[in-house]
Design a protein around this motif. Structure first.
Motif, PDB file in Angstrom:
ATOM      1  N   UNK A 175       5.937   1.717  -1.372  1.00 12.69           N
ATOM      2  CA  UNK A 175       5.751   2.032  -2.786  1.00 12.69           C
ATOM      3  C   UNK A 175       6.500   1.047  -3.680  1.00 12.69           C
ATOM      4  N   UNK A 176       6.991  -0.008  -3.077  1.00  9.84           N
ATOM      5  CA  UNK A 176       7.740  -0.981  -3.876  1.00  9.84           C
ATOM      6  C   UNK A 176       6.835  -1.836  -4.744  1.00  9.84           C
ATOM      7  N   UNK A 177       7.479  -2.647  -5.579  1.00 11.75           N
ATOM      8  CA  UNK A 177       6.706  -3.535  -6.461  1.00 11.75           C
ATOM      9  C   UNK A 177       6.780  -4.959  -5.912  1.00 11.75           C
ATOM     10  N   UNK A 178       6.573  -5.091  -4.615  1.00 11.48           N
ATOM     11  CA  UNK A 178       6.760  -6.399  -3.990  1.00 11.48           C
ATOM     12  C   UNK A 178       5.483  -7.159  -3.707  1.00 11.48           C
ATOM     13  N   UNK A 179       4.378  -6.734  -4.297  1.00 12.15           N
ATOM     14  CA  UNK A 179       3.125  -7.409  -3.958  1.00 12.15           C
ATOM     15  C   UNK A 179       3.129  -8.859  -4.439  1.00 12.15           C
ATOM     16  N   UNK A 180       3.709  -9.093  -5.595  1.00  9.12           N
ATOM     17  CA  UNK A 180       3.823 -10.470  -6.084  1.00  9.12           C
ATOM     18  C   UNK A 180       5.211 -10.978  -5.718  1.00  9.12           C
ATOM     19  N   UNK A 181       5.240 -11.959  -4.822  1.00  6.93           N
ATOM     20  CA  UNK A 181       6.524 -12.418  -4.313  1.00  6.93           C
ATOM     21  C   UNK A 181       7.247 -13.337  -5.290  1.00  6.93           C
ATOM     22  N   UNK A 182       6.469 -14.128  -6.023  1.00  7.04           N
ATOM     23  CA  UNK A 182       7.069 -15.091  -6.937  1.00  7.04           C
ATOM     24  C   UNK A 182       7.698 -14.348  -8.130  1.00  7.04           C
ATOM     25  N   UNK A 183       9.032 -14.434  -8.293  1.00 11.51           N
ATOM     26  CA  UNK A 183       9.678 -13.690  -9.378  1.00 11.51           C
ATOM     27  C   UNK A 183       9.140 -14.068 -10.764  1.00 11.51           C
ATOM     28  N   UNK A 184       8.805 -15.359 -10.930  1.00  8.90           N
ATOM     29  CA  UNK A 184       8.293 -15.808 -12.230  1.00  8.90           C
ATOM     30  C   UNK A 184       6.967 -15.143 -12.558  1.00  8.90           C
ATOM     31  N   UNK A 185       6.095 -15.111 -11.562  1.00 10.61           N
ATOM     32  CA  UNK A 185       4.771 -14.492 -11.753  1.00 10.61           C
ATOM     33  C   UNK A 185       4.928 -12.985 -11.988  1.00 10.61           C
ATOM     34  N   UNK A 229      11.569  -0.071  -9.194  1.00  9.04           N
ATOM     35  CA  UNK A 229      10.862  -0.698  -8.070  1.00  9.04           C
ATOM     36  C   UNK A 229       9.995   0.299  -7.302  1.00  9.04           C
ATOM     37  N   UNK A 230       9.224   1.064  -8.024  1.00 16.05           N
ATOM     38  CA  UNK A 230       8.351   2.042  -7.382  1.00 16.05           C
ATOM     39  C   UNK A 230       6.954   1.956  -7.991  1.00 16.05           C
ATOM     40  N   UNK A 231       5.975   1.725  -7.124  1.00 16.54           N
ATOM     41  CA  UNK A 231       4.589   1.606  -7.606  1.00 16.54           C
ATOM     42  C   UNK A 231       4.019   2.991  -7.852  1.00 16.54           C
ATOM     43  N   UNK A 232       4.499   3.613  -8.892  1.00 14.18           N
ATOM     44  CA  UNK A 232       4.057   4.963  -9.238  1.00 14.18           C
ATOM     45  C   UNK A 232       4.252   5.167 -10.738  1.00 14.18           C
ATOM     46  N   UNK A 233       3.392   5.988 -11.321  1.00 12.38           N
ATOM     47  CA  UNK A 233       3.515   6.274 -12.750  1.00 12.38           C
ATOM     48  C   UNK A 233       4.157   7.640 -12.995  1.00 12.38           C
ATOM     49  N   UNK A 234       4.835   8.160 -11.987  1.00  8.15           N
ATOM     50  CA  UNK A 234       5.465   9.476 -12.161  1.00  8.15           C
ATOM     51  C   UNK A 234       6.438   9.464 -13.328  1.00  8.15           C
ATOM     52  N   UNK A 235       7.145   8.364 -13.486  1.00 11.48           N
ATOM     53  CA  UNK A 235       8.078   8.257 -14.607  1.00 11.48           C
ATOM     54  C   UNK A 235       7.345   8.299 -15.940  1.00 11.48           C
ATOM     55  N   UNK A 289       2.024  -3.738  -7.281  1.00 11.52           N
ATOM     56  CA  UNK A 289       2.313  -2.954  -6.077  1.00 11.52           C
ATOM     57  C   UNK A 289       1.129  -2.116  -5.660  1.00 11.52           C
ATOM     58  N   UNK A 290       1.371  -1.317  -4.642  1.00  9.35           N
ATOM     59  CA  UNK A 290       0.307  -0.519  -4.058  1.00  9.35           C
ATOM     60  C   UNK A 290       0.281   0.871  -4.724  1.00  9.35           C
ATOM     61  N   UNK A 291      -0.231   0.918  -5.955  1.00  6.32           N
ATOM     62  CA  UNK A 291      -0.334   2.196  -6.673  1.00  6.32           C
ATOM     63  C   UNK A 291      -1.388   3.070  -5.989  1.00  6.32           C
ATOM     64  N   UNK A 292      -1.131   4.360  -5.953  1.00  9.40           N
ATOM     65  CA  UNK A 292      -2.057   5.286  -5.311  1.00  9.40           C
ATOM     66  C   UNK A 292      -3.050   5.803  -6.358  1.00  9.40           C
ATOM     67  N   UNK A 293      -4.328   5.402  -6.269  1.00  9.69           N
ATOM     68  CA  UNK A 293      -5.284   5.836  -7.295  1.00  9.69           C
ATOM     69  C   UNK A 293      -5.450   7.356  -7.334  1.00  9.69           C
TER      70      UNK A 293
END
Lengths: 574, 240
Positions: free
Chosen positions: A527-537, B46-52, B125-129
Motif C-alpha cells: 500500500x506504499x507510494x513507491x510505484x514511481x521510484x524517481x523522487x523528482x518525478x 506513504x499509503x496508497x489509500x484515500x481513507x485520510x 501507488x497501488x490504490x484499491x479501486x
C-alpha cells in the motif's frame, strides 16, 4: 378531521415499519467486500476449515464491556468470529463473554488472556482502566489462547492457524543452523524466533547434527563456521525433498572491527549453493534507495547522533519485491545489510524465481570495499558496476542434486545433472573447466576452474543422508538471501519491520502452508507510494495533484459561477 | 419521478443562482485538499489509500450540509412564498422530495469534483479501486442522510441561521453519537442505541471498502424517516 390528522395513522404506521426494518437489518445482514483482495472477508481456506474439524471447535471472545462501549473494534472482531461460525457448518461455535459479568466470576488471566490498560476520561479526569480482549480456542480437551486481540488485520491468520494447530494436535517445527561466528538463536535472532514461535516450534540445531525428517523448514544463517561435514545433513535433507532458507554473505562485514569488510574465500556453504544453481557474488550491492543508519558525529565537545542514508543498507521495495510470489507480494519493504548479488543458474528441472532485487539506481563494490558511513560520499565513486537491478534473494523449486553426499568420487552436481539442460536455462557446468561463473560476470573468482571433489563421504555415513546419493532427488524448495544479517535483530535499528514478515512468509512458503500464507498476503498488499521510484518525478506528480485539486478545480467552479451570473445578467438586460 | 423533474430543475437552478453554493463548494474543495495534503500529510503517510481524505468528511458534512440546506424551507417561510409553493399542483411529499433531491444533487456534484484526487494520485501507488468505490458510495449515502436532516431543520424554522444551527447541532449529535456510547454507567441498551444512530460509525465500513447491509439499511432509512418528518411538519403547517 383535518388532513393532518387524517394522515397521522399512516405516518405512525410508516415510522413503525422503519423501526421494524432497522431491527430486522440487525438480525439478518450480509457484507459485500469491495476490496480487490477481499481483505475484510474470510478467505476460502478459513471458509473450508470445517472440513478439517471432526469435533466442535469453540471460539470464546472475552471482551470487557467498557471496551465495547469505547471502541468499534470489538464489534468488528465479533463480526469476523460470526463469519467463522456461519461457514463452520455447526463445527465452529462462537460466544462473546464479558468477564466482569460472568457468574461465577472468571479471571481471564487464568485462561491466558492478558489484561490491557487503557486511558479513559471520566468526569474530566484521566483514569486508567483495565480491560480484556482475547480469544480462547477450545477443541476437545485442548485449548489455545490469543492473549490480546485488538486488530482485525491479522486476526484471521491467527485464528485459522490456532484452530488448525489444535485440531491436528501437531506442532510444526523450524530449525536454525547458525554459521555466524559467536552467534546463537538467543543472541541474534530473538525477534524472528519470537515471531516464528507463534506458529512453529523453534529449535537451534548443532552443527553436523542430523536434521529431523519432519522439520517444516530449516534456516541456515551464515556460512563461515560451517565446515563441509556440517553441511552433509543439509545436503541430505534437501536432496530428499527438504525445505531450507539460506542467508549467506559473499562479503563479510565485521561489526566489532569498525565495519571492516572482506570477501569470503572458499566457503563450503557457498560451494553447496553454487552446485544448486545460486552463485553468491564476492561483491557488495549498494543502492540509492537505502535505509537510515544511526551515526554518531563528534563536533568539538558535542556528540551529535543523527540518522543518515547508508547505501550499504539496501531497502528493497516497490518493483524490487516480486509481486507474483506470495512471499513478497504483500511486503512493504525489506532491509538488507551489506548484501551480495546472486546469479541464478538452476540445475536441470529446478525452477528459479527472483524474490528481491535492488533498484535501478544501485551499483556494485568489488575488492576495494569501503563501508565506513563517514566515507559515504566515496561509495559511488568506488562502483565496479552500475547496471542496477541485482538479484538479492531468490527461491528455487525442484529436485536438487546431491553435492557432498555423492557416491564414490562424486563431484558436485555432475553426477545428478542430466545431460540435457532444462528448458528454463542451462544447468551449472561445474565439470567443464570453465566453472560456474555467472553470465553477468558477478561470479566469485574463487569458484572457477575445476572445483575439487567436495566430498567423498560414503552413502549412509550421514544420518538419513546416504540413500539420497544414488536415488533420484525429490522436489525440494530453497530460498537464498544474499545477506546473513537480514534475519537478525539488526533489523530493529533500521526500522526494518518488513524483515521479520519476509522471513515468516518464507518459512510458511517453505513449510508448504500456502493457504495460511495467502491469508496474510492478501490482506497486506503493497500500500506504499513507491510505484514511481524517481523522487523528482514523484514530487512532480504530487505537485500536479495539489495544483489540480487545490487551484484548478475550485477555480473552475468559481468561473462557472461567474459565467452563470454573467449570462443571467445578459438575459435580464435584454 | 418524471412528475417532479421540473421542480428539481427549478430548485437546482435556484441553488446555483446564489453565490452560497459556490462559496461552499470552493471552501469544501480547498479545505479537503489542505487537510489531505498538508495537515494529514498524505505523502508522508506513504499509503496508497484515500481513507485520510474521506475520514474527515462526516465531520465536514456537519457544517457543509446545513449550510446547503438552510435556505430551502426557511427562506420560503420567511419570504412567505411557502404558501404559494404549497399551492402548486403537487403533494407535500413531492415538494419536499424535490428540494431534498436538488440539495443531494448539488452535494453529489461537489463530491464529483473530488474525483481528480484519486485520478491524479493513482500513478503513485497501488490504490484499491474497490475501496475507493466503497468510500464514494458511503459518503453519498451519508450525504443523503445529512441532507434529509438539514431539510428537516430548515422546515422547522423561518430563519436561515436558526436552520443552520439546528441542522449543524443535529448532525453533530448524530455524527458523534457513538462517542456517547462509551459514557461510564450507561446501560448497555442505551449504549447500543447511541452506537446505532451514529452516522460516522455506519460510515466506517464503507470507508474500508466493505458494504454492510446494516449500514446500507440505516443510510436508506434515515432519509426516509426525516423526509417523512419534513412532510409531517409541512402538512401540519398547511392545516394549522
Amino acid at each position: 378531521m383535518t388532513g393532518g390528522r387524517r394522515d397521522l395513522p399512516a405516518f405512525l404506521l410508516t415510522v413503525t415499519l422503519i423501526a421494524l426494518a432497522a431491527a430486522n437489518s440487525l438480525v439478518y445482514f450480509v457484507r459485500l467486500d469491495l476490496t480487490r483482495n477481499r481483505s475484510f472477508t474470510i478467505s476460502p481456506v478459513s471458509r473450508e476449515l470445517f472440513r478439517e474439524i471432526p469435533e466442535k471447535v469453540r471460539l470464546t471472545y472475552y471482551v470487557s464491556d467498557r471496551l465495547r462501549k469505547l471502541s468499534p473494534i470489538p464489534g468488528r472482531i465479533e463480526d469476523l468470529l460470526r463469519e467463522y461460525a456461519a461457514h463452520g457448518r455447526g463445527r465452529i461455535e462462537v460466544s462473546v463473554l464479558a468477564p466482569e459479568k460472568m457468574d461465577p466470576p472468571v479471571r481471564p488471566e487464568s485462561l491466558g488472556i492478558v489484561p490491557q490498560q487503557i486511558q479513559v476520561v471520566e468526569r474530566n479526569e484521566n483514569t486508567i482502566a483495565t480491560v480484556y480482549t482475547g480469544i480462547l480456542i477450545s477443541y476437545l480437551d485442548s485449548r489455545d489462547t490469543l492473549p490480546v486481540v485488538f486488530d482485525t488485520a491479522d486476526l484471521e491468520y491467527r485464528l485459522t492457524r490456532g484452530i488448525r494447530k489444535l485440531v491436528s494436535g501437531a506442532e510444526p517445527a523450524v530449525g536454525f543452523l547458525i554459521g555466524r561466528p559467536g552467534s546463537s538463536l538467543s543472541s541474534e535472532f530473538r525477534l524472528l524466533a519470537d515471531r516464528l514461535s507463534r506458529s512453529y516450534k523453534v529449535m537451534e540445531l548443532a552443527r553436523g547434527e542430523a536434521i529431523p525428517r519432519d522439520l517444516s523448514a530449516l534456516l541456515v544463517v551464515g556460512g563461515r563456521e560451517l565446515e563441509e561435514r556440517d553441511l552433509h545433513p543439509v545436503d541430505a535433507f534437501i536432496t530428499e525433498g527438504g525445505r531450507a532458507l539460506f542467508a549467506v554473505d559473499g562479503v563479510e562485514v565485521d561489526l566489532d572491527r569498525n565495519l571492516q569488510a572482506a570477501a569470503v574465500g572458499d566457503q563450503p556453504l557457498l560451494r553447496l549453493l553454487s552446485a544448486w544453481g545460486v552463485e553468491v557474488g564476492r561483491e557488495l550491492v549498494l543502492d540509492a534507495r537505502c535505509a537510515l543508519m544511526p551515526v554518531q558525529r563528534n563536533t568539538g565537545a558535542v556528540v551529535v547522533r543523527t540518522l543518515e542514508k547508508y547505501n550499504h543498507w539496501v531497502k528493497a521495495q516497490g518493483r524490487g519485491l516480486s509481486r507474483t510470489s506470495p512471499i513478497t507480494a504483500g511486503l512493504q519493504a525489506l532491509d538488507l545489510y551489506w548484501p551480495s548479488p546472486l546469479s541464478l543458474k538452476p540445475p536441470a528441472g529446478v525452477e528459479a524465481e527472483t524474490l528481491v532485487s535492488s533498484s535501478g539506481d544501485s551499483w556494485l563494490m568489488r575488492e576495494k570495499f569501503s563501508t565506513n558511513p563517514y566515507e559515504a560520499p566515496l561509495f559511488r565513486t568506488l562502483a565496479a558496476d552500475s547496471s542496477g537491478g541485482y538479484v538479492l534473494a531468490a527461491a528455487l523449486t525442484g529436485p536438487f542434486p546431491p553435492v557432498f553426499i555423492g557416491g564414490q568420487g562424486a563431484r558436485p552436481a555432475r553426477a545428478a545433472a542430466p545431460a540435457s539442460g532444462p528448458a528454463s536455462g542451462p544447468g551449472p557446468d561445474l565439470g567443464s573447466g570453465t566453472g560456474a561463473a555467472p553470465a553477468s560476470g558477478h561470479g566469485p573468482a574463487a569458484l572457477n576452474s575445476d572445483p575439487a571433489p567436495l566430498s567423498r563421504t560414503a552413502p549412509g555415513s550421514e544420518p538419513g543422508g546416504g540413500s539420497a546419493a544414488a536415488s533420484p532427488s525429490r522436489a525440494a524448495r530453497i530460498i537464498v538471501v544474499g545477506d546473513s544479517e537480514a534475519p537478525t535483530d539488526l533489523s530493529q535499528f533500521s526500522d526494518g519491520a518488513g524483515n521479520i514478515d519476509f522471513f515468516e512468509n518464507a518459512v510458511d512458503w517453505l513449510a508448504g502452508d500456502r493457504g495460511l500464507l495467502e491469508i496474510r498476503v492478501r490482506g497486506s498488499r503493497d500500500t506504499g507510494l513507491g510505484r514511481i521510484e524517481d523522487p523528482g518525478m514523484r514530487n512532480a506528480v504530487l505537485l500536479f495533484s495539489r495544483m489540480v485539486n487545490l487551484f484548478v478545480v475550485p477555480a473552475g467552479l468559481i468561473f462557472y459561477g461567474l459565467y452563470r451570473a454573467w449570462r443571467r445578467r445578459s438575459v435580464h438586460d435584454r | 419521478m418524471p412528475r417532479i423533474a421540473p421542480l428539481i430543475k427549478k430548485e437546482l437552478g435556484s441553488l446555483f443562482n446564489t453565490p452560497m453554493a459556490y462559496i461552499l463548494g470552493v471552501t469544501f474543495l480547498v479545505f479537503q485538499g489542505v487537510w489531505f495534503f498538508f495537515l494529514y500529510r498524505f505523502p508522508v503517510m506513504n499509503e496508497a489509500s484515500l481513507r485520510g481524505y474521506f475520514g474527515l468528511m462526516p465531520g465536514v458534512f456537519t457544517a457543509l450540509v446545513p449550510a446547503l440546506t438552510m435556505r430551502s424551507w426557511a427562506e420560503e417561510m420567511r419570504l412567505g412564498t411557502a404558501e404559494l409553493y404549497l399551492t402548486l399542483p403537487y403533494r407535500e411529499g413531492e415538494l419536499a422530495l424535490a428540494k431534498l433531491l436538488a440539495s443531494f444533487l448539488l452535494l453529489t456534484l461537489l463530491l464529483a469534483l473530488t474525483l481528480p484526487v484519486p485520478l491524479t494520485l493513482s500513478s503513485l501507488g497501488d490504490f484499491d479501486p474497490g475501496e475507493i468505490l466503497g468510500q464514494y458510495l458511503g459518503i453519498l449515502l451519508l450525504g443523503a442522510a445529512a441532507v434529509s436532516v438539514g431539510q428537516f431543520a430548515s422546515v422547522l424554522t423561518t430563519n436561515q441561521m436558526s436552520a443552520f444551527l439546528l441542522g449543524f447541532f443535529s448532525l453533530l449529535a448524530l455524527t458523534t453519537a457513538h462517542l456517547a456510547a462509551g459514557a461510564p454507567g450507561l446501560p448497555d441498551g442505551a449504549a447500543g442505541v447511541f452506537r446505532y444512530f451514529s452516522l460516522s460509525a455506519h460510515y466506517e465500513s464503507f470507508r474500508k471498502g466493505v458494504l454492510d447491509s446494516r449500514d446500507l439499511v440505516f443510510f436508506l432509512l434515515v432519509p426516509v424517516l426525516f423526509q417523512l418528518l419534513t412532510v409531517r411538519v409541512l402538512v401540519w403547517r398547511k392545516w394549522r
